[in-house]
Write a protein that holds these residues in place. Structure first.
Motif, PDB file in Angstrom:
ATOM      1  N   ILE A   1     -12.239   6.359   4.152  1.00  0.00           N
ATOM      2  CA  ILE A   1     -11.308   5.249   3.955  1.00  0.00           C
ATOM      3  C   ILE A   1     -10.459   5.105   5.222  1.00  0.00           C
ATOM      4  CG2 ILE A   1      -9.374   4.356   2.590  1.00  0.00           C
ATOM      5  CD1 ILE A   1     -10.344   6.229   0.302  1.00  0.00           C
TER       6      ILE A   1
ATOM      7  N   GLN B   1      -7.082   3.184   6.525  1.00  0.00           N
ATOM      8  CA  GLN B   1      -5.894   2.481   6.044  1.00  0.00           C
ATOM      9  C   GLN B   1      -5.271   1.661   7.168  1.00  0.00           C
ATOM     10  OE1 GLN B   1      -3.742   5.961   4.587  1.00  0.00           O
ATOM     11  NE2 GLN B   1      -4.179   5.302   2.495  1.00  0.00           N
TER      12      GLN B   1
ATOM     13  N   SER C   1      -8.585   0.234   3.220  1.00  0.00           N
ATOM     14  CA  SER C   1      -7.439   0.165   2.315  1.00  0.00           C
ATOM     15  C   SER C   1      -6.335  -0.581   3.052  1.00  0.00           C
ATOM     16  CB  SER C   1      -6.963   1.573   1.949  1.00  0.00           C
ATOM     17  OG  SER C   1      -5.773   1.518   1.200  1.00  0.00           O
TER      18      SER C   1
ATOM     19  N   LEU D   1      -9.573  -1.776  -1.922  1.00  0.00           N
ATOM     20  CA  LEU D   1      -8.426  -0.873  -2.035  1.00  0.00           C
ATOM     21  C   LEU D   1      -7.204  -1.550  -1.427  1.00  0.00           C
ATOM     22  CD1 LEU D   1     -10.229   2.379  -0.855  1.00  0.00           C
ATOM     23  CD2 LEU D   1      -9.782   1.669  -3.204  1.00  0.00           C
ATOM     24  N   TRP D   2      -6.205  -1.773  -2.268  1.00  0.00           N
ATOM     25  CA  TRP D   2      -4.987  -2.450  -1.841  1.00  0.00           C
ATOM     26  C   TRP D   2      -3.779  -1.625  -2.262  1.00  0.00           C
ATOM     27  CZ3 TRP D   2      -5.270  -7.040   0.841  1.00  0.00           C
ATOM     28  CH2 TRP D   2      -6.523  -7.673   0.855  1.00  0.00           C
TER      29      TRP D   2
END
Length: 144
Positions: free
Chosen positions: A41, A43, A88, A130-131
Motif C-alpha cells: 500500500i 499512502q 490509500s 482505500l480512503w
C-alpha cells in the motif's frame, strides 16, 4: 575468516504493509523500491483546499473547472497500478469557502460539501479503494 551474505530486497508485497514517500526522485519512480521493500500500500495525501480553492459549480463532477487535481497523485495512481501496489488516499484540508476560515485545518461548515468532494475524488480515481478521511482528527492541530 569472514563470511559475506548477499541480501536481496525482494520482499513479497504485503497487503498490510504501507509506506509514505515521494512518487519520484529526480524524475525516477520510487515504486520499484517500495515494491522491493514489500509495501503493498502506498499512502498519499489529497488536500481539498488545494484541489478546490474556489467553490465548484458541480461539486461531485471531477471535471468541474474549479478542480485542480495534483499531477503527483495522477502519477502515483499510474505507478501503483504498474507495480501492483494499492493506493490509500488521505483527504484533508478544508478550503476557506467551505469553512469560512483561512486555516485548512478547520472543519467545513457543511459536512455535505466534504462529501461531495469525496465523491468527485472517488470518481476521479476509480481504481483507489482505500480512503482515509482526515489524518489524526483527534489531534487538535490537525482538525478543528
Amino acid at each position: 575468516m569472514s563470511l559475506a551474505v548477499a541480501v536481496t530486497a525482494d520482499a513479497a508485497p504485503s497487503r498490510k504493509k504501507a509506506i509514505w514517500g515521494p512518487v519520484r526522485v529526480d524524475g525516477v519512480s520510487q515504486f520499484p523500491i517500495y515494491r522491493d521493500l514489500g509495501a503493498g500500500i502506498y499512502q498519499i495525501e489529497l488536500h481539498w483546499n488545494q484541489v478546490a480553492s474556489t467553490r465548484p459549480a458541480r461539486p461531485t463532477d471531477p471535471t468541474d473547472p474549479a478542480y485542480r487535481w495534483p499531477a503527483a497523485l495522477d502519477d502515483a495512481v499510474q505507478e501503483a497500478q504498474r507495480y501492483g501496489i494499492r493506493l490509500s488516499i488521505v483527504m484533508s484540508g478544508t478550503p476557506s469557502w467551505a469553512s469560512g476560515r483561512s486555516d485548512p485545518d478547520w472543519a467545513p461548515r457543511r459536512p455535505a460539501d466534504y462529501g461531495r468532494f469525496a465523491r468527485a475524488a472517488s470518481r476521479r480515481y476509480p481504481s483507489v479503494r482505500l480512503w482515509m478521511i482526515w489524518g489524526e482528527p483527534t489531534r487538535r492541530r490537525n482538525f478543528q
